[in-house]
Design a protein around this motif. Sequence first.
Motif, PDB file in Angstrom:
ATOM      1  N   PRO A  25     -19.604  85.514  84.511  1.00  0.00           N
ATOM      2  CA  PRO A  25     -20.795  86.006  85.226  1.00  0.00           C
ATOM      3  C   PRO A  25     -20.538  86.186  86.722  1.00  0.00           C
ATOM      4  N   PHE A  26     -21.056  87.267  87.254  1.00  0.00           N
ATOM      5  CA  PHE A  26     -20.953  87.516  88.691  1.00  0.00           C
ATOM      6  C   PHE A  26     -21.909  86.584  89.428  1.00  0.00           C
ATOM      7  N   ASN A 114     -28.095  91.357  87.866  1.00  0.00           N
ATOM      8  CA  ASN A 114     -27.908  90.222  86.963  1.00  0.00           C
ATOM      9  C   ASN A 114     -28.179  90.632  85.505  1.00  0.00           C
ATOM     10  N   ASN A 118     -24.593  90.760  84.006  1.00  0.00           N
ATOM     11  CA  ASN A 118     -24.382  89.396  83.521  1.00  0.00           C
ATOM     12  C   ASN A 118     -25.009  89.196  82.146  1.00  0.00           C
ATOM     13  N   GLU A 119     -26.323  89.393  82.077  1.00  0.00           N
ATOM     14  CA  GLU A 119     -27.017  89.145  80.812  1.00  0.00           C
ATOM     15  C   GLU A 119     -26.611  90.138  79.723  1.00  0.00           C
ATOM     16  N   GLN A 121     -23.929  92.082  79.824  1.00  0.00           N
ATOM     17  CA  GLN A 121     -22.467  92.145  79.786  1.00  0.00           C
ATOM     18  C   GLN A 121     -21.917  93.562  79.772  1.00  0.00           C
TER      19      GLN A 121
END
Length: 404
Positions: A25-26, A114, A118-119, A121
Amino acid sequence: MSFLRRIVQNRTLSKAVPVGKPLIPFPLGRRDPSSLPKIEPNRDEIDMDRRPISLRYRVTSMLELSNLDKAAAYSHHAVSEKYRVERDTVFICNSVIGAMCDAERYDEAISLFNYFFNESQTFPNMLSCNLIIKAHCDQGCLDDALELHRHIVLDGRLSPGMDTYVILTQALVDAKRLDEACVLVASMERCYFMAYDVLIRGFLDAGRYVKASQIFEELKSKLPWRVYHKATSLYKVSLMEYWFKQGKDEEAMEIYKALDMTELMNTIVGNRVLQVLVEHGKKTEAWEVFDEIVGLCDPETFGLMMKCFSDQEEDIPLWRASGTCYGTIIACLCEQGKMSEAEELFAKMFSNREEVELMVGPDVSTFRAMFNGYVMAGRVDDAMNMLNKMKISNLRKLAIYRAT
């Protein structure tokens, strides 16, 4: 130039980078992800009509109409299996994040980042990360920006480029963290002279002339031949500005007079020279340079020149301006009450517009400038006609000519 226009004009920036290993994750900085605006799209149904228009076009249309909330709502579906398109997904994500940043809605921009990367991907590209690095810097969260940069470098799948280092170097210089700026610039895998230019001007502004000179000598030994002369010219302009700020106009003007036309015809150098001359009251010299390079001026510089020379008898050669400057010029003309000239240029924007291109022709801000100009001139009927013309133009942007 807004991020949306930049993304459209640099199509390679919107291509996704393939993922070859599990995504780490960033980092989002000191923010608690639970404190960010929530994103919970219904992935099975989407709140829009059933016309066969691509999601990318719908999002871009909403952004052009300044409807950020609707654009964001549509963009949530870009990472879903149903609407994911390889060539469009990261473009859509970047477009909406960039627009949020332009509107200074930073929490929403970071929340989108995000969610997308992240979530969901989806793997971003470097522009995606630069938008958030810049957002952190604009909010004064420089350490958060540096943390994201470190993550990118350690992860290794993306390569920070010139824009990344210019943003971070400028933020470090503004925070007077010059030693850290030196370390950052020294860590660059490639020699990005624009980052060095920011660092050199930072030391000059701090009164550290010797250190600035040392950095330039270091830079010269690293520069590729193709950018050597451009970097050298920029250094001369930085020195010219330094001497002006020191109150030594004679030394500054000696540097200016030593610049040849080849150097001034470079877009970056010419615009910088004009800005320095205007800011330090050298209007005669500024006009001479402007008359030579008017076609190379960027919108910011053109706006500066129009405000500086609004009261002079000689007309500014608007017909020689680049098309990218038209919006800025029209806004300045309307502010100055020169509506006939604004109308002529506005009509030219429409005549240059191709039906299949969304990103050309007057945008909402240009229509607004014309509307306000007519109101200030007491031309209410013309203002209402302009409002109607804007409505028609916006309806055309929603037409089904880019269906998929």
